[in-house]
Design a protein around this motif. Structure first.
Motif, mmCIF file in Angstrom:
data_model
loop_
_atom_site.group_PDB
_atom_site.id
_atom_site.type_symbol
_atom_site.label_atom_id
_atom_site.label_comp_id
_atom_site.label_asym_id
_atom_site.label_seq_id
_atom_site.Cartn_x
_atom_site.Cartn_y
_atom_site.Cartn_z
ATOM 1 N N ALA A 166 0.820 -1.213 0.000
ATOM 2 C CA ALA A 166 0.000 0.000 0.000
ATOM 3 C C ALA A 166 0.849 1.256 0.000
ATOM 4 O O ALA A 166 0.378 2.322 -0.416
ATOM 5 C CB ALA A 166 -0.926 -0.004 1.217
ATOM 6 N N VAL A 167 2.086 1.167 0.454
ATOM 7 C CA VAL A 167 2.982 2.320 0.443
ATOM 8 C C VAL A 167 3.749 2.402 -0.870
ATOM 9 O O VAL A 167 4.019 3.494 -1.380
ATOM 10 C CB VAL A 167 3.963 2.246 1.633
ATOM 11 N N ILE A 168 4.052 1.246 -1.472
ATOM 12 C CA ILE A 168 4.885 1.217 -2.671
ATOM 13 C C ILE A 168 4.085 1.544 -3.925
ATOM 14 O O ILE A 168 4.492 2.394 -4.729
ATOM 15 C CB ILE A 168 5.564 -0.162 -2.809
ATOM 16 N N VAL A 169 2.947 0.894 -4.115
ATOM 17 C CA VAL A 169 2.207 0.992 -5.385
ATOM 18 C C VAL A 169 1.775 2.422 -5.714
ATOM 19 O O VAL A 169 1.955 2.867 -6.860
ATOM 20 C CB VAL A 169 1.007 0.029 -5.367
ATOM 21 N N PRO A 170 1.212 3.205 -4.789
ATOM 22 C CA PRO A 170 0.803 4.565 -5.173
ATOM 23 C C PRO A 170 1.970 5.478 -5.546
ATOM 24 O O PRO A 170 1.745 6.557 -6.121
ATOM 25 C CB PRO A 170 0.093 5.088 -3.904
ATOM 26 N N ASN A 171 3.192 5.084 -5.233
ATOM 27 C CA ASN A 171 4.354 5.934 -5.502
ATOM 28 C C ASN A 171 5.268 5.366 -6.576
ATOM 29 O O ASN A 171 6.434 5.769 -6.669
ATOM 30 C CB ASN A 171 5.166 6.121 -4.206
ATOM 31 N N LEU A 172 4.775 4.435 -7.398
ATOM 32 C CA LEU A 172 5.616 3.830 -8.417
ATOM 33 C C LEU A 172 6.058 4.819 -9.486
ATOM 34 O O LEU A 172 7.097 4.629 -10.126
ATOM 35 C CB LEU A 172 4.870 2.650 -9.074
ATOM 36 N N VAL A 173 5.302 5.855 -9.704
ATOM 37 C CA VAL A 173 5.669 6.901 -10.661
ATOM 38 C C VAL A 173 5.132 8.223 -10.132
ATOM 39 O O VAL A 173 4.090 8.257 -9.474
ATOM 40 C CB VAL A 173 5.102 6.600 -12.067
ATOM 41 N N THR A 174 5.872 9.293 -10.381
ATOM 42 C CA THR A 174 5.480 10.611 -9.896
ATOM 43 C C THR A 174 5.415 11.597 -11.056
ATOM 44 O O THR A 174 6.141 11.460 -12.058
ATOM 45 C CB THR A 174 6.483 11.133 -8.851
ATOM 46 N N ALA A 175 4.548 12.589 -10.925
ATOM 47 C CA ALA A 175 4.431 13.619 -11.960
ATOM 48 C C ALA A 175 5.705 14.447 -12.056
ATOM 49 O O ALA A 175 6.118 14.844 -13.157
ATOM 50 C CB ALA A 175 3.232 14.517 -11.652
ATOM 51 N N PHE A 176 6.340 14.701 -10.923
ATOM 52 C CA PHE A 176 7.595 15.451 -10.954
ATOM 53 C C PHE A 176 8.660 14.696 -11.725
ATOM 54 O O PHE A 176 9.436 15.286 -12.488
ATOM 55 C CB PHE A 176 8.076 15.727 -9.529
ATOM 56 N N GLY A 177 8.740 13.372 -11.528
ATOM 57 C CA GLY A 177 9.724 12.579 -12.253
ATOM 58 C C GLY A 177 9.498 12.607 -13.751
ATOM 59 O O GLY A 177 10.449 12.717 -14.539
ATOM 60 N N VAL A 178 8.237 12.518 -14.174
ATOM 61 C CA VAL A 178 7.922 12.572 -15.605
ATOM 62 C C VAL A 178 8.301 13.936 -16.188
ATOM 63 O O VAL A 178 8.907 14.030 -17.266
ATOM 64 C CB VAL A 178 6.428 12.278 -15.828
ATOM 65 N N PHE A 179 7.955 14.997 -15.492
ATOM 66 C CA PHE A 179 8.281 16.340 -15.975
ATOM 67 C C PHE A 179 9.802 16.553 -16.023
ATOM 68 O O PHE A 179 10.336 17.114 -16.985
ATOM 69 C CB PHE A 179 7.632 17.378 -15.064
#
Length: 300
Positions: A166-179
């Motif tokens: 539950a802690v890992i899955v919601p943070n697998l990708v971030t909008a900041f990382g994509v930008f």
């Protein structure tokens, strides 16, 4: 004009030409004294919270309230560290392992997926690319607290409450990382390099893996370190979804403040102990990060 006429007359008379000497101030590349003073001040200000934690964490319960405290560390630091480690309520080693697992998996996942998405946004031309990128970036402005309730309901329906998933899955990708990766790829990776790889017979993923990915090492390293630190220090969402089961290190250490009387020497000793892995990480990867940035800055 007068100097040129004098030189011409001297050449006609057969005299050696004497060029005027111009004194030029050579730059040695060394920074001035003011720069060193400014950097020293920044280092001292940045180091002071760690020293304050060491100062209080090496004392006893009365150190915080003592107006005549010494500014030299005391001798109780290792005793306070032992009190944190052997505390059965904190369960330090299990919490430390959980934090390492969560931070490592999240960092690798964010770097991988953000790099793929950034490559697609920067180098592919497809319908809706601009609005989709704007939507992804706009999600950064949404406070995390607004999505806690629906996210917790989703984790509860999936049966993940109380687990590290539950802690890992919601943070697998971030909008900041994509930008971040989109901007970096668009600036440092030329289209000709990708076209050359495709002419040589490489597929899209092969072009990404063999040509683009080595160039992205500086940005990927910085994103990985930033994500690791954010995941390591995250408290709000793990505190809610773990429910005291399989706690991460920040969630576990907050139990040191659950008593009626808070011993800040033990609390700050635990906080400093939780910071040591981050310091070691930056010491180990610092040279690689600087070398990667310098290599990416050299244009052939």
């Amino acid at each position: 004009m007068i100097e040129q006429q004098v030189q011409i007359a001297q050449q006609r008379e057969g005299e050696p030409v004497k060029l005027p000497r111009r004194r030029r101030k050579l730059r040695t590349g060394r920074a001035g004294l003011g720069v060193y003073i400014f950097l020293a001040a920044v280092v001292l200000i940045s180091f002071f919270p760690f020293y304050w934690s060491l100062l209080i964490g090496s004392g006893d319960a009365s150190t915080v309230r003592d107006p005549d405290r010494s500014w030299l560390p005391g001798g109780n630091f290792f005793a306070n560290i032992e009190a944190v480690v052997i505390n059965p309520a904190v369960n330090f080693w299990r919490a430390l392992m959980n934090s390492i697992i969560v931070s490592t998996v999240v960092s690798l996942s964010v770097v991988f997926f953000s790099t793929l998405a950034g490559y697609a946004f920067a180098k592919f031309r497809f319908r809706g690319r601009g609005p989709l990128l704007v939507f992804v970036v706009a999600t950064i402005a949404v406070p995390t607290q607004l999505g806690i309730v629906p996210l917790f309901i989703a984790m509860s329906d999936l049966g993940w409450v109380g687990t590290l998933t539950a802690v890992i899955v919601p943070n697998l990708v971030t909008a900041f990382g994509v930008f971040w990766m989109t901007q970096y790829i668009g600036q440092v990776v030329p289209d000709e390099m990708i076209e050359s790889a495709r002419i040589d017979g490489a597929s899209t993923f092969q072009s990404f893996r063999l040509v683009v990915l080595p160039v992205l090492r500086p940005a990927a390293t910085m994103l990985g370190l930033f994500t690791f630190v954010m995941s390591w220090t995250d408290f709000f969402w793990p505190y809610i979804v773990l429910n005291g089961e399989n706690p991460t290190l920040p969630v576990s250490l907050q139990l040191l403040q659950s008593n009626y009387f808070i011993d800040y020497s033990i609390v700050l000793a635990g906080a400093l102990l939780a910071t040591i892995p981050l310091l070691l990480l930056f010491v180990v990867t610092g040279k690689q990060l600087v070398a990667g940035v310098m290599a990416g800055a050299v244009k052939g």
